[in-house]
Design a protein around this motif. Sequence first.
Motif, PDB file in Angstrom:
ATOM      1  N   ALA A   1     -48.491 -10.021 -11.601  1.00  0.00           N
ATOM      2  CA  ALA A   1     -49.415 -10.809 -10.786  1.00  0.00           C
ATOM      3  C   ALA A   1     -49.765 -10.021  -9.533  1.00  0.00           C
ATOM      4  O   ALA A   1     -48.945  -9.280  -8.990  1.00  0.00           O
ATOM      5  CB  ALA A   1     -48.786 -12.147 -10.424  1.00  0.00           C
ATOM      6  N   THR A   2     -50.984 -10.183  -9.074  1.00  0.00           N
ATOM      7  CA  THR A   2     -51.445  -9.436  -7.907  1.00  0.00           C
ATOM      8  C   THR A   2     -50.748  -9.853  -6.614  1.00  0.00           C
ATOM      9  O   THR A   2     -50.723  -9.083  -5.658  1.00  0.00           O
ATOM     10  CB  THR A   2     -52.964  -9.601  -7.727  1.00  0.00           C
ATOM     11  N   ASP A   3     -50.161 -11.061  -6.595  1.00  0.00           N
ATOM     12  CA  ASP A   3     -49.509 -11.526  -5.368  1.00  0.00           C
ATOM     13  C   ASP A   3     -48.018 -11.195  -5.306  1.00  0.00           C
ATOM     14  O   ASP A   3     -47.328 -11.633  -4.387  1.00  0.00           O
ATOM     15  CB  ASP A   3     -49.728 -13.032  -5.175  1.00  0.00           C
ATOM     16  N   LEU A   4     -47.499 -10.411  -6.244  1.00  0.00           N
ATOM     17  CA  LEU A   4     -46.087 -10.008  -6.172  1.00  0.00           C
ATOM     18  C   LEU A   4     -45.877  -9.078  -4.988  1.00  0.00           C
ATOM     19  O   LEU A   4     -46.665  -8.144  -4.792  1.00  0.00           O
ATOM     20  CB  LEU A   4     -45.675  -9.270  -7.445  1.00  0.00           C
TER      21      LEU A   4
ATOM     22  N   LYS B   1     -47.941 -11.342 -21.240  1.00  0.00           N
ATOM     23  CA  LYS B   1     -47.837 -12.359 -20.193  1.00  0.00           C
ATOM     24  C   LYS B   1     -47.933 -11.726 -18.820  1.00  0.00           C
ATOM     25  O   LYS B   1     -47.430 -10.626 -18.592  1.00  0.00           O
ATOM     26  CB  LYS B   1     -46.494 -13.094 -20.283  1.00  0.00           C
ATOM     27  N   THR B   2     -48.552 -12.448 -17.899  1.00  0.00           N
ATOM     28  CA  THR B   2     -48.572 -12.005 -16.510  1.00  0.00           C
ATOM     29  C   THR B   2     -47.299 -12.502 -15.840  1.00  0.00           C
ATOM     30  O   THR B   2     -46.986 -13.687 -15.882  1.00  0.00           O
ATOM     31  CB  THR B   2     -49.813 -12.553 -15.774  1.00  0.00           C
ATOM     32  N   ILE B   3     -46.572 -11.589 -15.241  1.00  0.00           N
ATOM     33  CA  ILE B   3     -45.289 -11.891 -14.606  1.00  0.00           C
ATOM     34  C   ILE B   3     -45.520 -12.149 -13.121  1.00  0.00           C
ATOM     35  O   ILE B   3     -46.142 -11.344 -12.429  1.00  0.00           O
ATOM     36  CB  ILE B   3     -44.291 -10.726 -14.791  1.00  0.00           C
ATOM     37  N   SER B   4     -44.993 -13.283 -12.635  1.00  0.00           N
ATOM     38  CA  SER B   4     -45.109 -13.625 -11.217  1.00  0.00           C
ATOM     39  C   SER B   4     -43.755 -14.119 -10.727  1.00  0.00           C
ATOM     40  O   SER B   4     -42.806 -14.215 -11.499  1.00  0.00           O
ATOM     41  CB  SER B   4     -46.163 -14.717 -11.018  1.00  0.00           C
ATOM     42  N   LEU B   5     -43.690 -14.456  -9.449  1.00  0.00           N
ATOM     43  CA  LEU B   5     -42.447 -15.005  -8.907  1.00  0.00           C
ATOM     44  C   LEU B   5     -42.124 -16.364  -9.519  1.00  0.00           C
ATOM     45  O   LEU B   5     -40.975 -16.793  -9.512  1.00  0.00           O
ATOM     46  CB  LEU B   5     -42.528 -15.119  -7.380  1.00  0.00           C
ATOM     47  N   LYS B   6     -43.126 -17.045 -10.074  1.00  0.00           N
ATOM     48  CA  LYS B   6     -42.918 -18.352 -10.691  1.00  0.00           C
ATOM     49  C   LYS B   6     -42.529 -18.269 -12.166  1.00  0.00           C
ATOM     50  O   LYS B   6     -42.238 -19.288 -12.786  1.00  0.00           O
ATOM     51  CB  LYS B   6     -44.173 -19.205 -10.545  1.00  0.00           C
ATOM     52  N   THR B   7     -42.507 -17.077 -12.729  1.00  0.00           N
ATOM     53  CA  THR B   7     -42.118 -16.910 -14.126  1.00  0.00           C
ATOM     54  C   THR B   7     -40.644 -17.243 -14.282  1.00  0.00           C
ATOM     55  O   THR B   7     -39.796 -16.694 -13.579  1.00  0.00           O
ATOM     56  CB  THR B   7     -42.377 -15.460 -14.597  1.00  0.00           C
ATOM     57  N   ALA B   8     -40.338 -18.173 -15.183  1.00  0.00           N
ATOM     58  CA  ALA B   8     -38.948 -18.580 -15.437  1.00  0.00           C
ATOM     59  C   ALA B   8     -38.370 -17.693 -16.535  1.00  0.00           C
ATOM     60  O   ALA B   8     -38.914 -17.641 -17.641  1.00  0.00           O
ATOM     61  CB  ALA B   8     -38.886 -20.042 -15.844  1.00  0.00           C
ATOM     62  N   ILE B   9     -37.281 -17.019 -16.232  1.00  0.00           N
ATOM     63  CA  ILE B   9     -36.717 -16.113 -17.232  1.00  0.00           C
ATOM     64  C   ILE B   9     -36.119 -16.874 -18.410  1.00  0.00           C
ATOM     65  O   ILE B   9     -36.071 -16.346 -19.512  1.00  0.00           O
ATOM     66  CB  ILE B   9     -35.690 -15.139 -16.616  1.00  0.00           C
TER      67      ILE B   9
END
Length: 116
Positions: A4-7, A30-38
């Motif tokens: 994600a661009t906001d990481l 998938k786009t990975i962000s801080l909200k992505t749940a592992i």
Amino acid sequence: MKLATDLPDTPILRELMQLLHEEIGLPEHKTISLKTAINADLGCNGTDAQHLMEALEERFGLELADYDAYRYFQPAGNDPHLKRKAKGREGKVPLTIGMLYAAIRSGHWDTQSLEA
């Protein structure tokens, strides 16, 4: 993997993303962000989750005294209690990359503040 661009572009987050890639793999689509749940989004559970948390503890010196694996992950192997839906095991709390990042930055796992 798409990020994600906001990481945040920090050494800690880059190292965390590398560790996640090594331990559980990160999907290309998938786009990975801080909200992505592992656990929910990336399917990390059981032995993989255990190895990941041990690696976080070792690599970052993360103190996991308040961490409870059953809040986030299905246990490794065959757990007969899952069939009974034992209290606290049926619904798992999403464990996000942002939670891991915050815990690493603070140096310890504080369930209440990380889940808030």
